[in-house]
Write an enzyme that holds these catalytic residues in place. Structure first.
Site, mmCIF file in Angstrom:
data_model
loop_
_atom_site.group_PDB
_atom_site.id
_atom_site.type_symbol
_atom_site.label_atom_id
_atom_site.label_comp_id
_atom_site.label_asym_id
_atom_site.label_seq_id
_atom_site.Cartn_x
_atom_site.Cartn_y
_atom_site.Cartn_z
ATOM 1 N N LYS A 40 -5.490 -66.649 23.099
ATOM 2 C CA LYS A 40 -6.128 -65.959 21.979
ATOM 3 C C LYS A 40 -6.821 -66.999 21.104
ATOM 4 C CE LYS A 40 -4.875 -62.570 18.348
ATOM 5 N NZ LYS A 40 -3.790 -61.707 17.842
ATOM 6 N N SER A 90 -4.627 -56.663 17.492
ATOM 7 C CA SER A 90 -5.746 -57.564 17.370
ATOM 8 C C SER A 90 -6.012 -58.433 18.605
ATOM 9 C CB SER A 90 -5.516 -58.489 16.173
ATOM 10 O OG SER A 90 -4.416 -59.340 16.396
ATOM 11 N N SER A 93 0.204 -56.580 17.477
ATOM 12 C CA SER A 93 -1.040 -57.031 18.120
ATOM 13 C C SER A 93 -0.931 -57.488 19.559
ATOM 14 C CB SER A 93 -1.653 -58.166 17.311
ATOM 15 O OG SER A 93 -2.378 -57.614 16.253
HETATM 16 N N1 GLN Z 1 -2.783 -54.034 13.255
HETATM 17 C C1 GLN Z 1 -1.963 -54.790 12.362
HETATM 18 C C2 GLN Z 1 -2.819 -55.404 11.284
HETATM 19 O O1 GLN Z 1 -3.939 -55.103 11.226
HETATM 20 C C3 GLN Z 1 -1.212 -55.840 13.123
HETATM 21 C C4 GLN Z 1 -2.038 -57.001 13.489
HETATM 22 C C5 GLN Z 1 -1.272 -58.061 14.227
HETATM 23 O O2 GLN Z 1 -0.210 -57.828 14.772
HETATM 24 N N2 GLN Z 1 -1.832 -59.258 14.201
HETATM 25 O O3 GLN Z 1 -2.383 -56.164 10.489
#
Ligand code: GLN
Length: 486
Positions: free
Chosen positions: A79, A154, A178
């Site tokens: 990532k 994400s 995410s």
């Molecule tokens: N969707 C969640 C957020 O927007 C989690 C994101 C994540 O786990 N990095 O914060």
């Protein structure tokens, strides 16, 4: 090449049996990325040269008759919020658009030590904030099963690249879901270990008390091996746990007769799509057939988890992201009148709308006068949610639920509605708040042929039971070999 569609374990066998060389496998992966990624958008940048160098080293070892680590030569992606020396680490943000990693993250170092070829840096929501990968400052990622749908976020690029067989494995980070959400939307396995199991050194911080790095793969064995490769104590991360990781891969197979499984009541209630519910019920029946004992478990405070998360995560993010000021890293605005003007313009031009929203929310929650009403309350509730989980695990060994109440949604359908987007994470966020290990595995498809994921949560540090339970179910249901047709 057909071999690209196989699991890492199968590819490893092909390498040691000399059916294919590591160089051929890496080149096949490069070709596939070159062919597909203009459409998919999974990669922000590629690091093919370094991958080829690594593959050559693996081949030399094989030629000399030396044993190779289990993941040596297996095409892998990182990532784009993890440092890999010499590669750009952009976090899909303009503010870091040209930032080159000055050092390796601990996970990167471990992959290198194991001769894992790293093919590139995978796209994400800016600074890992989002659930659909539509918040990337550069480009969207498409779902390989349906190009008009989101891959989840994400870590959308990490999930998409494995699902579409551009690479075989990848790493993501999970702050509120995410890893698990995109794994579920893309029909692969994704796993968030217990907080502190994997070093965060070299991961660009979003919310430090919630962030955890974890693996993506096409089957439970693959994510187990990748987890074992990256886990363990690291003196460079003060939250890293000084505990043995243990050997899970040799102990995956277990008779789960008598295993106590709790089905989270609140996550099977209204709002769950019929097809998702049917697949989860089928998984539960399969567990029953294997001799597991099923019980309904209520986690009454779960409905507050999203509220708590958006106070804690934004508070921590506002503090972590203060370092991006145009002085130390990446982008600096031009034509500024003085230092303060430079700070303001750099941040105004460098951050996207979602990141700005979070910085403002977090700063507000931490400001004196509001701290007690918001931040302190959120931390108190976080503790109560952890108590709920603790109580649940006195009765059961694992908890299960859908990873998400729905399958992948259409591109642009939630992008303008932050609250609807935040609700996507209702099932995943609580394990981050309590630090518990959790994974998502593919268990079927909906009527539109989009993948459905099952979430399994275990108590803190019990990765063994978590992965054993997932493996037992996967052996019954079969590994998802229905790779997207692209
Ligand atoms: N969707 C969640 C957020 O927007 C989690 C994101 C994540 O786990 N990095 O914060």
């Amino acid at each position: 090449m057909e071999l690209l569609k196989k699991t890492a374990v199968e590819q490893h066998k092909a390498l040691v049996n000399k059916e294919v060389s590591a160089l051929e496998l890496t080149k096949a992966s490069i070709e596939r990325i070159e062919k597909l990624d203009k459409t998919l958008g999974a990669f922000n940048s590629t690091t093919f040269e370094s991958a080829i160098e690594t593959a050559k080293k693996v081949d030399q070892k094989i030629a000399k008759g030396e044993t190779i680590p289990i993941l040596a030569g297996i095409p892998t992606a990182l990532k784009d919020n993890m440092n890999f020396i010499g590669s750009k680490t952009t976090c899909s943000s303009k503010i870091l658009e040209n930032f080159v990693s000055p050092y390796d993250a601990t996970v990167t170092k471990k992959l290198k030590e194991n001769l894992v070829p790293i093919l590139g840096k995978a796209n994400l929501d800016e600074f890992a904030m989002g659930s659909s990968n539509e918040n990337s400052a550069f480009k969207i990622v498409r779902n390989p099963y349906n190009l008009n749908k989101v891959p989840g976020g994400s870590s959308g690029g990490s999930a998409c690249s494995v699902s579409s067989c551009e690479v075989t494995l990848s790493l993501g980070s999970d702050t509120g879901g995410s890893i698990r959400l995109p794994a579920s939307f893309c029909g692969i396995a994704g796993f968030k270990p217990t907080y502190g199991r994997v070093s965060r050194y070299g991961l660009v911080a979003f919310a430090s008390s919630l962030d955890q790095i974890g693996p993506f793969g096409r089957c439970i064995e693959d994510i187990t091996y990748l987890y074992e490769t990256i886990a363990g104590y690291d003196e460079k991360d003060s939250t890293s746990l000084k505990l043995e990781v243990g050997n899970i891969s040799s102990n995956l197979k277990r008779d789960i007769k008598g295993l106590k499984i709790g089905v989270i009541k609140e996550l099977m209630a209204q709002g769950v799509d019929d097809d998702v519910k049917a697949s989860v019920e089928n998984a539960i029946k399969t567990y029953e057939k294997l001799g597991a004992k099923i019980k309904e478990i209520s986690l009454p405070l779960l409905e507050h988890s999203i509220g708590v998360y958006y106070i804690v995560a934004t508070a921590e993010a506002s503090s972590n992201l203060a370092r991006f000021d145009g002085v130390k890293y990446g982008f600096r605005a031009q034509n500024c009148e003085n230092l303060l003007d430079m700070y303001c313009k750099t941040r105004a031009q460098g951050f996207g709308p979602e990141v700005k929203r979070r910085i403002m929310l977090g700063t507000y929650a931490l400001s004196s006068g509001y701290y007690d009403a918001y931040y302190k309350k959120a931390q108190q509730l976080r503790r109560l949610i952890a108590d709920d989980f603790k109580k649940a695990f006195e009765d059961v060994d694992i908890l299960v639920s859908p990873t998400c109440p729905n399958t992948a949604f259409d591109l642009n359908s939630r992008a303008d509605n932050p609250l609807a987007m935040y609700l996507t994470d209702i099932a995943t966020i609580s394990s981050n708040l309590v630090g518990a290990p959790a994974l998502s595995m593919p268990i079927g498809f909906d009527k539109d042929k989009m993948p459905v994921g099952l979430q399994i949560i275990a108590k803190n540090l019990d990765e063994l039971t978590l992965l054993q339970s997932a493996y037992a179910l996967e052996r019954e249901l079969g590994v998802n070999t229905e790779r997207p047709n692209i």
